[in-house]
Design an enzyme around this catalytic site. Structure first.
Site, PDB file in Angstrom:
ATOM      1  N   HIS A   1     -41.786 -59.236  90.881  1.00 29.76           N
ATOM      2  CA  HIS A   1     -40.873 -59.652  91.104  1.00 29.76           C
ATOM      3  C   HIS A   1     -41.106 -59.360  92.773  1.00 29.76           C
ATOM      4  O   HIS A   1     -41.354 -58.236  92.756  1.00 29.76           O
ATOM      5  CB  HIS A   1     -39.367 -59.444  90.662  1.00 29.76           C
ATOM      6  CG  HIS A   1     -39.118 -59.823  89.389  1.00 29.76           C
ATOM      7  ND1 HIS A   1     -37.758 -61.052  88.721  1.00 29.76           N
ATOM      8  CD2 HIS A   1     -39.644 -59.292  88.053  1.00 29.76           C
ATOM      9  CE1 HIS A   1     -37.765 -60.830  88.108  1.00 29.76           C
ATOM     10  NE2 HIS A   1     -38.997 -59.963  87.271  1.00 29.76           N
TER      11      HIS A   1
ATOM     12  N   HIS B   1     -45.381 -60.773  85.228  1.00 35.42           N
ATOM     13  CA  HIS B   1     -45.011 -61.323  86.329  1.00 35.42           C
ATOM     14  C   HIS B   1     -45.136 -60.380  86.710  1.00 35.42           C
ATOM     15  O   HIS B   1     -44.008 -59.402  86.534  1.00 35.42           O
ATOM     16  CB  HIS B   1     -43.963 -62.877  86.287  1.00 35.42           C
ATOM     17  CG  HIS B   1     -43.030 -62.419  85.436  1.00 35.42           C
ATOM     18  ND1 HIS B   1     -42.756 -62.349  83.711  1.00 35.42           N
ATOM     19  CD2 HIS B   1     -41.318 -62.121  86.032  1.00 35.42           C
ATOM     20  CE1 HIS B   1     -42.037 -61.429  83.582  1.00 35.42           C
ATOM     21  NE2 HIS B   1     -40.549 -61.170  84.921  1.00 35.42           N
TER      22      HIS B   1
HETATM   23  P1  5GP Z   1     -37.966 -60.408  83.412  1.00 33.45           P
HETATM   24  O1  5GP Z   1     -36.308 -59.845  82.727  1.00 33.45           O
HETATM   25  O2  5GP Z   1     -38.850 -61.786  82.344  1.00 33.45           O
HETATM   26  O3  5GP Z   1     -38.597 -60.308  84.563  1.00 33.45           O
HETATM   27  O4  5GP Z   1     -37.835 -61.748  84.132  1.00 33.45           O
HETATM   28  C1  5GP Z   1     -37.992 -63.046  84.502  1.00 33.45           C
HETATM   29  C2  5GP Z   1     -37.196 -63.928  85.441  1.00 33.45           C
HETATM   30  O5  5GP Z   1     -37.623 -65.071  85.307  1.00 33.45           O
HETATM   31  C3  5GP Z   1     -36.098 -63.760  85.708  1.00 33.45           C
HETATM   32  O6  5GP Z   1     -35.574 -63.491  87.040  1.00 33.45           O
HETATM   33  C4  5GP Z   1     -35.007 -65.497  85.583  1.00 33.45           C
HETATM   34  O7  5GP Z   1     -34.109 -65.408  86.322  1.00 33.45           O
HETATM   35  C5  5GP Z   1     -36.349 -65.685  86.139  1.00 33.45           C
HETATM   36  N1  5GP Z   1     -36.951 -67.244  85.404  1.00 33.45           N
HETATM   37  C6  5GP Z   1     -36.392 -67.300  83.868  1.00 33.45           C
HETATM   38  N2  5GP Z   1     -36.505 -68.801  83.238  1.00 33.45           N
HETATM   39  C7  5GP Z   1     -36.227 -69.294  84.699  1.00 33.45           C
HETATM   40  C8  5GP Z   1     -37.316 -70.776  85.091  1.00 33.45           C
HETATM   41  O8  5GP Z   1     -37.293 -71.975  83.869  1.00 33.45           O
HETATM   42  N3  5GP Z   1     -37.205 -71.078  86.048  1.00 33.45           N
HETATM   43  C9  5GP Z   1     -37.549 -69.975  87.112  1.00 33.45           C
HETATM   44  N4  5GP Z   1     -37.581 -70.781  88.893  1.00 33.45           N
HETATM   45  N5  5GP Z   1     -37.241 -68.797  86.636  1.00 33.45           N
HETATM   46  C10 5GP Z   1     -36.808 -68.565  85.713  1.00 33.45           C
END
Ligand code: 5GP
Ligand code: ZN
Length: 136
Positions: free
Chosen positions: A101, A99
């Site tokens: 951001h 993903h």
């Molecule tokens: P990572 O650290 O893996 O790059 O970011 C994962 C992101 O996914 C985090 O910013 C977190 O807040 C978001 N996230 C995790 N679980 C959920 C969810 O169930 N719904 C949404 N909308 N965002 C999520």
């Protein structure tokens, strides 16, 4: 993947504040935003990280990142945008479904960039550059 949160969001099995959807991609608000309007973009198919994303998906998602960045910037009247992709847990990846951001930034939002760690000398920088070039 059965137990992947982002697969479930893409399939509509877990609710999310949808920003965009097409055949291949889904975009929604991050549940724990760094700033209001923090948006995530995912491929609907499960790939863990950038290393396993097919080139074609990566090219398409790049165009979408641009499109959604412009919409987020306008939508929340941001002063700037950070685009971040965390790959592997050491880099802060919590959800193992690739993903991007899109983080809107405001001049006075108080968020800071990572601190720089300068090379101790020119030789070390050159050696590291060589090691990376040898890894293509
Ligand atoms: P990572 O650290 O893996 O790059 O970011 C994962 C992101 O996914 C985090 O910013 C977190 O807040 C978001 N996230 C995790 N679980 C959920 C969810 O169930 N719904 C949404 N909308 N965002 C999520
Ligand atoms: Zn997944």
């Amino acid at each position: 993947m059965n137990d992947c949160v982002f697969c479930k969001i893409a399939q509509g099995k877990i609710p999310a504040d949808k920003i965009y959807e097409d055949e291949k991609f889904f975009s929604f608000l991050d549940i724990n935003p760094n700033n209001p309007g923090h948006t995530l973009i995912i491929p609907k198919n499960h790939y863990e990280n950038i290393y396993s994303l097919p080139d074609e998906i990566l090219c398409d998602i790049g165009l979408l990142v641009k499109k959604i960045s412009i919409a987020v910037k306008q939508g929340v009247n941001a002063d700037g945008i950070n685009i971040i992709m965390n790959n592997d847990s050491a880099a802060g990846q919590i959800i193992p479904h690739a993903h991007f951001h899109i983080i809107p930034r405001f001049a006075d939002d108080g968020l800071h960039h990572w601190p720089g760690k300068p090379y101790p000398n020119k030789e070390e920088a050159s050696e590291i550059a060589e090691e990376i070039k040898d890894s293509f």
